[in-house]
Design a protein around this motif. Structure first.
Motif, PDB file in Angstrom:
ATOM      1  N   HIS A  58      26.413  36.470  48.221  1.00  0.00           N
ATOM      2  CA  HIS A  58      25.426  36.112  49.168  1.00  0.00           C
ATOM      3  C   HIS A  58      24.575  34.964  48.299  1.00  0.00           C
ATOM      4  N   MET A  59      24.189  35.134  47.038  1.00  0.00           N
ATOM      5  CA  MET A  59      23.666  33.951  46.622  1.00  0.00           C
ATOM      6  C   MET A  59      24.408  32.743  46.703  1.00  0.00           C
TER       7      MET A  59
ATOM      8  N   GLY B  73      26.124  27.081  51.317  1.00  0.00           N
ATOM      9  CA  GLY B  73      26.225  27.170  52.902  1.00  0.00           C
ATOM     10  C   GLY B  73      27.775  27.442  53.410  1.00  0.00           C
TER      11      GLY B  73
ATOM     12  N   ARG C 140      24.586  31.423  50.077  1.00  0.00           N
ATOM     13  CA  ARG C 140      23.088  30.655  50.757  1.00  0.00           C
ATOM     14  C   ARG C 140      23.070  29.284  49.849  1.00  0.00           C
ATOM     15  N   ARG C 141      23.608  28.993  48.594  1.00  0.00           N
ATOM     16  CA  ARG C 141      23.347  28.044  48.059  1.00  0.00           C
ATOM     17  C   ARG C 141      24.313  26.613  48.703  1.00  0.00           C
TER      18      ARG C 141
ATOM     19  N   LYS D 206      30.388  30.868  54.526  1.00  0.00           N
ATOM     20  CA  LYS D 206      30.394  32.435  55.056  1.00  0.00           C
ATOM     21  C   LYS D 206      31.350  33.082  54.428  1.00  0.00           C
TER      22      LYS D 206
END
Length: 323
Positions: A163-164, A170, A167-168, A172
Motif C-alpha cells: 500500500h505504501m 501511483g 501510494r508513492r 494499483k
C-alpha cells in the motif's frame, strides 16, 4: 524448469479463488488451464503452458486443449509455450504452422531474468554488484535481521508495504483479498514463503516467493518508506536466493524485465535492480491464440483492430487540439 503457474499447488489456489480449471496429462505432456472471459466470450487459458517434452507431445497437449475448449464452450485456446518441446529460436514459425496467432498482448512476461543456483553460492554472490554483496554481508551491523515465514496470517506485513509503495508510485497493486487467499492456499502447502527484513524486531521490508519443484519465483516485494536508506530490499532478495539454494532449488526467476532497447519502459527501474544480482535474460515465445470457433474469433479480432484505430485517431485529434 517447472513454472509455478503449471503446478498442482497453483491449481488448488485457482480453485480456492473460485476459478474453473482443467488439468490433463499424457505421455510427455501436461497442462493446467483456467476458464476466463473477454469480449469474444469464454477463453481457455494455459498460463506458461502447456508443458511438453517434445514437439509431438506438444501437439498432443494442444489437441487435448482444443477438445477441452470445445467441451466447455470456449471460443479459443490461449497458451504461453515456454516449456513446450519447441526450439525457442524458431517457435513463432512452429506455432504459426500449427494455426496459432499472436495474442493482442502478452499476458505473462515475455522476457524474464534467471539466476542459476546449481553451483556454489559463493559463485552466485560473485556475479552480483559489489554493493549487493556488501549489504548482504554487513547490514546486520545496522540492526537489520531477516526471517522467513509460511504462516499466511503474516501476509498483512507485505500488504501494508505494498500500500505504501502504491501510494508513492501511483499504481494499483493486486487486491488484498487476492493475495490473502493466495497466501492461505500456498503457504501452508510449502509452495510460497514470505521473507521479512526487520530493524530491531520491527518489519521494514517483505517479499513473497512462489516455489515449484526446481524454481523459486520472486513475485511481490515492498518496503517501508521511512527506512529506504537502509536498502533492506537488496539483502532481503539475496536471503531469498540463499534460502532457495539451501532447499535444493536450481533457479530463481526474478520475473519480468524490460527489453534492453526500451529505456523508457515502465519496468526499466525494476529491470536494473534485478540485473544487479547477476543472472541472464530468457526470452519466451509470448502469448498465442488458437481459434476454436473461428468465425467468432475473427469477429473479436476485427472489433479489437477497429477499437485500436479509433483510440489512435482520438489520441492524434487530442494532440492537435492541444496545440
Amino acid at each position: 524448469m517447472e513454472y509455478f503457474l503449471q503446478t498442482a499447488a497453483w491449481a488448488d489456489t485457482l480453485s480456492s479463488l473460485g476459478r474453473t480449471i482443467h488439468q490433463q496429462s499424457g505421455p510427455g505432456w501436461s497442462f493446467l488451464a483456467v476458464e476466463e472471459k473477454n469480449a469474444a466470450g469464454k477463453v481457455l487459458y494455459a498460463p506458461y503452458g502447456p508443458v511438453a517434452s517434445s514437439a509431438a507431445a506438444f501437439d498432443a497437449a494442444l489437441a487435448a486443449l482444443v477438445e477441452t475448449a470445445r467441451s466447455c464452450g470456449a471460443v479459443f485456446v490461449r497458451i504461453e509455450p515456454v516449456s513446450a518441446g519447441l526450439e525457442l529460436t524458431n517457435a513463432a514459425a512452429e506455432l504459426k504452422r500449427r494455426g496459432l496467432r499472436p495474442a493482442p498482448v502478452n499476458q505473462q512476461p515475455e522476457l524474464t531474468w534467471l539466476v542459476d543456483l546449481d553451483r556454489d553460492f559463493k559463485e552466485v554472490l560473485a556475479e552480483m554488484k559489489p554493493v549487493n554483496r556488501n549489504l548482504y554481508r554487513n547490514i546486520h551491523k545496522k540492526g537489520v535481521t531477516f526471517r522467513s515465514s509460511q504462516d499466511p496470517d503474516e501476509i498483512g506485513i507485505l500488504l501494508n508495504f505494498l500500500h505504501m509503495t502504491a501510494r508513492r508510485n501511483g499504481f494499483k497493486p493486486q487486491s488484498d483479498e487476492y493475495l490473502t487467499q493466495v497466501a492461505a492456499s500456498l503457504m501452508p502447502a510449502g509452495a510460497a514463503t514470505l521473507f521479512v527484513a526487520e530493524l530491531h524486531g520491527e518489519p521494514i521490508a517483505a517479499a513473497l516467493a512462489y516455489d515449484s519443484a526446481d524454481t523459486r519465483t520472486y513475485a511481490h516485494a515492498a518496503l517501508d518508506d521511512t527506512h529506504r536508506k537502509l536498502s533492506a530490499g537488496i539483502p532481503l532478495l539475496v536471503t531469498l536466493m540463499a534460502d532457495a539454494k539451501e532447499r535444493g532449488l536450481k533457479h530463481v526467476d526474478l520475473w519480468g524485465v524490460a527489453p534492453a532497447d526500451a529505456p523508457d519502459h515502465k519496468w526499466a527501474g525494476f529491470t536494473a535492480f534485478k540485473k544487479s544480482f547477476g543472472g541472464y535474460e530468457v526470452a519466451y515465445p509470448g502469448t498465442w491464440d488458437l481459434p476454436v470457433k473461428k468465425l467468432r474469433y475473427g469477429a473479436y479480432q476485427s472489433a479489437r483492430k477497429l477499437r485500436d484505430k479509433l483510440m489512435s485517431f482520438k489520441s492524434v485529434l487530442r494532440a492537435r487540439m492541444a496545440k
